[in-house]
Design a protein around this motif. Structure first.
Motif, PDB file in Angstrom:
ATOM      1  N   LYS A  22      50.478  58.495  73.710  1.00 10.33           N
ATOM      2  CA  LYS A  22      50.613  57.605  74.818  1.00 10.33           C
ATOM      3  C   LYS A  22      51.482  58.554  75.799  1.00 10.33           C
ATOM      4  N   ASN A  23      52.057  59.578  75.269  1.00  7.45           N
ATOM      5  CA  ASN A  23      52.180  60.504  76.288  1.00  7.45           C
ATOM      6  C   ASN A  23      52.079  60.806  77.906  1.00  7.45           C
ATOM      7  N   GLN A  24      52.510  60.576  79.147  1.00  9.34           N
ATOM      8  CA  GLN A  24      51.441  60.916  80.253  1.00  9.34           C
ATOM      9  C   GLN A  24      51.119  62.250  79.795  1.00  9.34           C
ATOM     10  N   GLY A  25      49.769  62.550  80.395  1.00 12.69           N
ATOM     11  CA  GLY A  25      49.723  64.431  79.886  1.00 12.69           C
ATOM     12  C   GLY A  25      47.526  64.623  80.202  1.00 12.69           C
ATOM     13  N   LYS A  26      47.270  65.834  80.292  1.00 12.85           N
ATOM     14  CA  LYS A  26      46.020  66.181  79.557  1.00 12.85           C
ATOM     15  C   LYS A  26      45.434  66.914  78.777  1.00 12.85           C
ATOM     16  N   TYR A  27      45.160  66.252  77.525  1.00 13.16           N
ATOM     17  CA  TYR A  27      45.077  66.788  76.934  1.00 13.16           C
ATOM     18  C   TYR A  27      43.178  67.485  76.221  1.00 13.16           C
ATOM     19  N   PRO A  28      42.987  68.613  75.011  1.00  7.38           N
ATOM     20  CA  PRO A  28      42.138  68.728  74.483  1.00  7.38           C
ATOM     21  C   PRO A  28      41.933  67.603  74.222  1.00  7.38           C
ATOM     22  N   VAL A  29      40.319  67.821  73.584  1.00  6.52           N
ATOM     23  CA  VAL A  29      39.170  66.958  73.163  1.00  6.52           C
ATOM     24  C   VAL A  29      38.093  67.233  72.495  1.00  6.52           C
ATOM     25  N   VAL A  30      38.433  66.189  70.460  1.00  4.77           N
ATOM     26  CA  VAL A  30      37.975  66.812  69.245  1.00  4.77           C
ATOM     27  C   VAL A  30      36.431  65.291  69.470  1.00  4.77           C
ATOM     28  N   ILE A  31      35.843  66.034  69.613  1.00  7.76           N
ATOM     29  CA  ILE A  31      34.744  64.648  69.449  1.00  7.76           C
ATOM     30  C   ILE A  31      34.494  65.088  67.476  1.00  7.76           C
ATOM     31  N   PHE A  32      34.646  63.622  67.376  1.00  2.00           N
ATOM     32  CA  PHE A  32      35.069  62.905  65.106  1.00  2.00           C
ATOM     33  C   PHE A  32      33.538  62.682  65.436  1.00  2.00           C
ATOM     34  N   ASN A  33      31.921  63.482  65.006  1.00  2.00           N
ATOM     35  CA  ASN A  33      31.270  62.934  64.314  1.00  2.00           C
ATOM     36  C   ASN A  33      31.202  62.268  63.069  1.00  2.00           C
ATOM     37  N   ARG A  34      30.862  60.917  63.065  1.00  2.00           N
ATOM     38  CA  ARG A  34      31.394  60.624  61.668  1.00  2.00           C
ATOM     39  C   ARG A  34      29.909  60.546  60.657  1.00  2.00           C
ATOM     40  N   GLY A  35      30.077  59.752  59.575  1.00  5.00           N
ATOM     41  CA  GLY A  35      29.146  60.836  57.740  1.00  5.00           C
ATOM     42  C   GLY A  35      28.252  59.182  57.809  1.00  5.00           C
ATOM     43  N   GLY A  36      27.174  59.153  56.782  1.00  5.87           N
ATOM     44  CA  GLY A  36      27.070  58.407  56.194  1.00  5.87           C
ATOM     45  C   GLY A  36      25.314  57.984  57.650  1.00  5.87           C
ATOM     46  N   ASN A  37      24.786  57.195  57.409  1.00  2.00           N
ATOM     47  CA  ASN A  37      23.580  56.899  57.642  1.00  2.00           C
ATOM     48  C   ASN A  37      23.597  54.815  57.613  1.00  2.00           C
ATOM     49  N   ARG A  38      23.154  54.846  59.564  1.00  5.81           N
ATOM     50  CA  ARG A  38      23.339  52.955  59.093  1.00  5.81           C
ATOM     51  C   ARG A  38      24.181  52.539  59.421  1.00  5.81           C
ATOM     52  N   HIS A  39      24.585  51.236  58.819  1.00  5.18           N
ATOM     53  CA  HIS A  39      25.960  50.796  58.265  1.00  5.18           C
ATOM     54  C   HIS A  39      26.755  52.182  57.610  1.00  5.18           C
ATOM     55  N   PHE A  40      26.176  52.575  56.400  1.00  6.58           N
ATOM     56  CA  PHE A  40      27.039  53.015  55.316  1.00  6.58           C
ATOM     57  C   PHE A  40      28.000  54.390  56.578  1.00  6.58           C
ATOM     58  N   GLY A  41      29.018  54.444  55.385  1.00 10.02           N
ATOM     59  CA  GLY A  41      29.791  55.508  56.555  1.00 10.02           C
ATOM     60  C   GLY A  41      30.376  55.057  58.542  1.00 10.02           C
ATOM     61  N   LYS A  42      30.122  53.718  58.627  1.00 10.16           N
ATOM     62  CA  LYS A  42      30.387  52.943  59.918  1.00 10.16           C
ATOM     63  C   LYS A  42      31.660  53.721  60.733  1.00 10.16           C
ATOM     64  N   LEU A  43      31.900  53.889  61.652  1.00  9.44           N
ATOM     65  CA  LEU A  43      33.060  55.123  62.253  1.00  9.44           C
ATOM     66  C   LEU A  43      34.037  53.535  62.643  1.00  9.44           C
ATOM     67  N   THR A  44      34.848  53.250  61.640  1.00  5.06           N
ATOM     68  CA  THR A  44      35.978  52.423  61.899  1.00  5.06           C
ATOM     69  C   THR A  44      37.101  53.075  62.580  1.00  5.06           C
ATOM     70  N   LEU A  45      38.552  51.524  62.834  1.00 11.01           N
ATOM     71  CA  LEU A  45      39.871  51.990  63.257  1.00 11.01           C
ATOM     72  C   LEU A  45      40.564  52.955  61.785  1.00 11.01           C
ATOM     73  N   ALA A  46      40.541  52.456  60.384  1.00  8.78           N
ATOM     74  CA  ALA A  46      40.673  52.955  59.224  1.00  8.78           C
ATOM     75  C   ALA A  46      39.749  54.455  59.366  1.00  8.78           C
ATOM     76  N   THR A  47      38.452  54.574  59.727  1.00  3.82           N
ATOM     77  CA  THR A  47      38.495  56.090  59.724  1.00  3.82           C
ATOM     78  C   THR A  47      39.031  56.972  60.251  1.00  3.82           C
ATOM     79  N   MET A  48      39.278  56.634  61.860  1.00  6.23           N
ATOM     80  CA  MET A  48      39.930  57.154  62.505  1.00  6.23           C
ATOM     81  C   MET A  48      41.602  57.522  62.470  1.00  6.23           C
ATOM     82  N   ILE A  49      42.493  56.176  61.334  1.00 10.03           N
ATOM     83  CA  ILE A  49      43.365  56.266  61.377  1.00 10.03           C
ATOM     84  C   ILE A  49      43.492  57.934  60.482  1.00 10.03           C
ATOM     85  N   ILE A  50      42.852  57.399  59.349  1.00  9.34           N
ATOM     86  CA  ILE A  50      42.912  59.109  57.711  1.00  9.34           C
ATOM     87  C   ILE A  50      42.117  60.046  58.277  1.00  9.34           C
TER      88      ILE A  50
END
Length: 264
Positions: free
Chosen positions: A79-107
């Motif tokens: 939330k704080n203002q600034g410029k931050y380094p980026v991490v690209i998170f690559n989900r696992g699974g395939n098709r709908h299995f392992g789909k990226l969700t808000l819960a996935t990102m939080i955990i």
């Protein structure tokens, strides 16, 4: 005359598609208190102790253009203002299995975001080729982050677990934008994977990979970093993690690629 009009229409349609490619189309702020995971991370309508750090973060659903597909993903920003380094998170699974969700990102990624990182992840295009054309959906994230004010597009890392590890290896083969990467027990040899788990071939790879039966050997090699480890970006650092009790990917696959990359 009709033929000329059709050609003009096609020209402008293609041109418009190219201008929209690699663009962030939408970014929608998420109120996590109104999502299904809220009941698991809160008590008496207040965040539990282990999730207090979420107060420092903003979560977004995003849509972006990748080739001819509109791809959905998620984004976390401090939330704080600034410029931050980026991490690209690559989900696992395939098709709908392992789909990226808000819960996935939080955990899996929110505590990293709290330390001062922008985290972004893709759900890949609808036609999942298990390491095929949808690698562009990952590579295009390195471009659309230029549309995100808090993201430092010159400082990009990547993290992928399991199938997300395949995507990470492919990104390191095809891009020089990734400064550092972490792979968590991603398959490095799909021939070995289907030998250990035959159902992965019949129920996943054969169903996802186009023309698999006709091009089995070449398609498996395209997705197996063990055959092209020397093509990984040598200016990028790589951390390989694995667990000895992983039932999905034989940990020996991590050992083999670690040995091979050390030689390179």
């Amino acid at each position: 005359m009709n033929r000329i009009l059709i050609l003009i229409f096609l020209f402008f349609s293609i041109s418009f598609g190219f201008t929209q490619n690699q663009k962030l189309l939408s970014k929608k702020l998420v109120d996590i208190s109104k999502t299904p995971i809220w009941n698991k991370i809160s008590q008496n309508n207040e965040l539990k102790t282990n999730f207090k750090h979420l107060k420092k973060l903003n979560f977004y659903f995003i849509t972006y253009q990748s080739d001819n597909s509109k791809v959905k993903g998620l984004l976390i920003e401090p939330k704080n203002q600034g410029k931050y380094p980026v991490v690209i998170f690559n989900r696992g699974g395939n098709r709908h299995f392992g789909k990226l969700t808000l819960a996935t990102m939080i955990i899996y990624t929110s505590k990293l975001a709290e330390q001062g990182y922008v985290i972004i992840g893709s759900n890949y295009r609808k036609k999942d080729e298990f390491g095929g054309a949808e690698i562009n959906d990952v590579l295009n994230l390195t471009k659309i982050i230029k549309d995100i004010k808090k993201a430092d597009s010159d400082c990009i890392g990547m993290f992928g677990w399991s199938r997300g590890g395949i995507m990470t290896y492919l990104a390191l083969q095809k891009s020089d934008k990734i400064k550092t990467a972490v792979v968590g027990n991603g398959p490095t040899d799909l021939f070995g994977l289907i030998s250990d788990r035959p159902e992965m071939e019949s129920k996943v790879i054969a169903e996802c990979v186009p023309n698999y039966s006709e091009n089995k050997e070449s398609e498996l090699k395209k997705r197996s970093v063990i055959y092209w480890a020397d093509e990984l970006d040598k200016n990028s650092s790589l951390l390989i993690l694995c667990g000895n009790n992983d039932k999905r990917v034989n940990p020996e696959q991590a050992d083999r690629i670690a040995e091979k990359t050390n030689k390179n």
